[in-house]
Design an enzyme around this catalytic site. Sequence first.
Site, PDB file in Angstrom:
ATOM      1  N   HIS A  64    -110.813 -40.824  31.087  1.00 44.46           N
ATOM      2  CA  HIS A  64    -110.607 -39.772  30.084  1.00 44.46           C
ATOM      3  C   HIS A  64    -109.745 -38.618  30.615  1.00 44.46           C
ATOM      4  O   HIS A  64    -108.701 -38.327  30.027  1.00 44.46           O
ATOM      5  CB  HIS A  64    -111.959 -39.290  29.549  1.00 44.46           C
ATOM      6  CG  HIS A  64    -111.883 -38.073  28.701  1.00 44.46           C
ATOM      7  ND1 HIS A  64    -111.221 -38.038  27.489  1.00 44.46           N
ATOM      8  CD2 HIS A  64    -112.347 -36.815  28.903  1.00 44.46           C
ATOM      9  CE1 HIS A  64    -111.301 -36.824  26.982  1.00 44.46           C
ATOM     10  NE2 HIS A  64    -111.981 -36.052  27.831  1.00 44.46           N
ATOM     11  N   HIS A  88    -110.922 -30.872  33.623  1.00 42.69           N
ATOM     12  CA  HIS A  88    -111.438 -30.119  32.474  1.00 42.69           C
ATOM     13  C   HIS A  88    -112.903 -30.389  32.145  1.00 42.69           C
ATOM     14  O   HIS A  88    -113.576 -29.544  31.572  1.00 42.69           O
ATOM     15  CB  HIS A  88    -110.549 -30.309  31.233  1.00 42.69           C
ATOM     16  CG  HIS A  88    -110.818 -31.575  30.468  1.00 42.69           C
ATOM     17  ND1 HIS A  88    -110.173 -32.750  30.746  1.00 42.69           N
ATOM     18  CD2 HIS A  88    -111.662 -31.840  29.442  1.00 42.69           C
ATOM     19  CE1 HIS A  88    -110.598 -33.687  29.923  1.00 42.69           C
ATOM     20  NE2 HIS A  88    -111.503 -33.168  29.119  1.00 42.69           N
ATOM     21  N   GLU A  92    -118.561 -28.976  33.250  1.00 46.54           N
ATOM     22  CA  GLU A  92    -119.567 -29.283  32.246  1.00 46.54           C
ATOM     23  C   GLU A  92    -120.420 -30.486  32.633  1.00 46.54           C
ATOM     24  O   GLU A  92    -121.635 -30.465  32.495  1.00 46.54           O
ATOM     25  CB  GLU A  92    -118.886 -29.585  30.908  1.00 46.54           C
ATOM     26  CG  GLU A  92    -118.604 -28.365  30.085  1.00 46.54           C
ATOM     27  CD  GLU A  92    -119.883 -27.639  29.673  1.00 46.54           C
ATOM     28  OE1 GLU A  92    -120.415 -27.959  28.624  1.00 46.54           O
ATOM     29  OE2 GLU A  92    -120.348 -26.763  30.436  1.00 46.54           O
ATOM     30  N   ASP A  93    -119.772 -31.508  33.124  1.00 51.72           N
ATOM     31  CA  ASP A  93    -120.445 -32.796  33.199  1.00 51.72           C
ATOM     32  C   ASP A  93    -120.835 -33.244  34.605  1.00 51.72           C
ATOM     33  O   ASP A  93    -121.441 -34.281  34.780  1.00 51.72           O
ATOM     34  CB  ASP A  93    -119.546 -33.888  32.576  1.00 51.72           C
ATOM     35  CG  ASP A  93    -119.308 -33.622  31.101  1.00 51.72           C
ATOM     36  OD1 ASP A  93    -120.079 -32.848  30.524  1.00 51.72           O
ATOM     37  OD2 ASP A  93    -118.352 -34.183  30.543  1.00 51.72           O
ATOM     38  N   ASP A 155    -107.327 -33.342  24.909  1.00 49.44           N
ATOM     39  CA  ASP A 155    -108.695 -33.842  25.055  1.00 49.44           C
ATOM     40  C   ASP A 155    -109.156 -34.462  23.740  1.00 49.44           C
ATOM     41  O   ASP A 155    -109.666 -35.577  23.678  1.00 49.44           O
ATOM     42  CB  ASP A 155    -109.584 -32.656  25.457  1.00 49.44           C
ATOM     43  CG  ASP A 155    -111.057 -33.011  25.560  1.00 49.44           C
ATOM     44  OD1 ASP A 155    -111.372 -34.012  26.225  1.00 49.44           O
ATOM     45  OD2 ASP A 155    -111.878 -32.275  24.974  1.00 49.44           O
ATOM     46  N   ASP A 275     -91.528 -38.200  -0.947  1.00 50.37           N
ATOM     47  CA  ASP A 275     -91.140 -38.354   0.452  1.00 50.37           C
ATOM     48  C   ASP A 275     -91.944 -39.435   1.164  1.00 50.37           C
ATOM     49  O   ASP A 275     -92.151 -39.378   2.351  1.00 50.37           O
ATOM     50  CB  ASP A 275     -91.242 -37.016   1.190  1.00 50.37           C
ATOM     51  CG  ASP A 275     -92.618 -36.387   1.049  1.00 50.37           C
ATOM     52  OD1 ASP A 275     -93.434 -36.913   0.251  1.00 50.37           O
ATOM     53  OD2 ASP A 275     -92.880 -35.394   1.725  1.00 50.37           O
TER      54      ASP A 275
END
Length: 745
Positions: A64, A88, A92-93, A155, A275
């Site tokens: 990821h 990133h 958090e993880d 993300d 269009d």
Amino acid sequence: MATNPQPASQKELKLLTGKFQQLLAKVAENRPSDDLEIIRKAYDFSLKHHQGQTRASGEPYLIHPLEVSLVLADMKLDSTAIAAGLLHDAIEDTGVTHEDVRREFGEQVVHIVEGVTKIDKINLASREERQAENVRKMVLAMVDDIRVVLIKLADRLHNMRTLKHLPEERRQQVAKETLEIYAPLAHRLGMGKVRGELEDLSFRYVDPIGYDQVRKEVESHRKAGESFLAKAVKILQQKLKENGVEAKVESRIKRLYSIHQKLLRQRITVDQVYDLLAVRIITKSVKDCYTALGAIHQMWRPLPGRIKDFIAMPRPNLYQSLHTTVITEDGHQFEVQIRTEEMHKMAEEGIAAHWKYKDGTPVSAKDEQRLAWLRQVVEWQQDVKDPNEFLSTLKVDLYPEEVYCFTPMGKVVILPRDASAIDFAYAIHTEIGHTCIGAKVNGRIVPLRNKLRNGDVVEIMTQPGHNPSRDWLGFAKSTRARNKIRHWLNIHQRERAIEIGKKLLEKQARKYRLALKDFNEKTMETIAKEYGLGGGQDLLAGIGYGKYSARQVLAKLSPEISEQVPNEEPAKTGSTIGTVIRRVFGQSADTGAIKVKGYNDLLVYRARCCNPIRGEAIVGYVTRGKGVAVHAVSCPNVNNLMYEADRRIGVEWAKAPKMAKNDGRGTYPVKLTVFCDDRPAMLKQLTAVISDDNTNIRNIEARTADSQATIDIVIDIEDVKHLERVISGLRKIPGIHDVQRLNKV
Ligand code: MN
């Protein structure tokens, strides 16, 4: 994400390494001067910390961040952003702390990662639709580095691409949020490509039936459409060549989600979407755009009303292009978009397109002009040392005038910058504002005057019966709160005045054995008009404020009474009128102004003839035009004044404000005259006694005659007890014969 204690298998490692090499190659190609070391380091770091974690797809988790960074590399972002992209999710993880990231990668990277984490923490889902715009604004307001938003978009893009692995319920939630928040954000930043992909990916989950319908319809047109477009592209290429325009010609079938929206908006069928089929001509110059447009219109008839010049009039996100819809001789209609290469990059990549031109070259004035919109939304420091750092110095303050906060239920409240909890309370509901007694911000009780910050969760504490305070005007920033507070103060002050006015008039009327109800409203109105007032209520308020005397007004209401002898009742203290009003006031500063809590300052003042001090028995007197004068009961003027007994009003001292002694606040200047022997050290002794009580001496003057002295002292006195202490202290000094208080200071 699942945790698997096993280290990544050889096969997985190979997959990750392959992706990583791809990433390095891409960065090396797009930004040859960037340092790849920080990216390598970030990769090793997240490989270590995400080890054993897998995605819902079963792949190693690190896929990821790698995919996210690949998207960022496609946007041609710098190595700092790529490193932050790899990291990133680390805070958090995994067990990684901010400090770890700061130590390893420095301030910039940790700042960006923190920004992404902060946005992640907002629960964007399950909000009302009309809140979406606010949430979008708030996301932008929360970041001070544009790379945070770009990482968030990358993300989300990868998460949407792999959404099928999540449980159905989560899919719905994520897709809805993407459609409401992230796709419009990409649009706002002019990133057409990202927006288009996010929209189409979300569409199939949010509205599977609608998605299927549109897809089927488009499919049924696709084959014919594609072969038609191929022909049209050829013809156009030929025509442009004839006209000496060097250009790239591309074709496309409109994206599903934008077709869907068009169908909904215009209630038409797919056939009628002008269009649906579009050709794009990308030229080298603006002049060529217009030449191309002319050439096309010579060949095919334009549809009236469909020619749009977004080059002369760019869209708010600085999209520029010429649009026209034409009909071919065999009746096919399609849209042509004509723009320069630069305009095309802006349309596809938006804000991300900006810095890639800048690579290695300073920002020129012309660029600034060309990207005027960017100047509106992005602030960058002028002292860029290294042009390569251009991107890192981009500072975002998209909504510098606003601050975005949440209710505990997750509703977004937009307030002006520097707003306080009072503003928040009034934004929720007027009654919440009026009864506000305190606030919790992010779970902690804070002073009401504290400034709120983006993302604060604010909980207002109320108490029924609590009333707005004039102090609030000192820190309420929003027009709404200020107006509501002022309105409340005015109304309530006026209500009091009306109440007083009515009582005064009633009392006056009773003397003539009349009742107020004997006068009809119309008469009241007429009298009010005579005074130049709007109505009867204003008249009563005027009497209450002391602007008009009740006697005068009564005489106008009932002219015959002027000949009658009034039925005088002896005024007794504590009579109805005396208890009508209990003025509550304190004293502020040394100006002698009287502050009345919650009421207009003008309403009450200390009479100058006696200067009553706190604790003294006082009485109020309704003056004509100046409000209520407060006299000491002992004031010689009172007996003279109070012959008009109906003007007498009960007053009372407020509780002493808690203030430091001797700081000049909450005190009254009092003048004392001391009669004493003229002997050495008298003054010294006298001032010592006064200072012992912490009393401030303002002025002292002595006159002597025949070994007798008269000393005038002005001292700051808090209240009657204080004064009595000082006077009795002075009287104990040998040689002092008398101490007198002079009313006039
Ligand atoms: Mn992520």
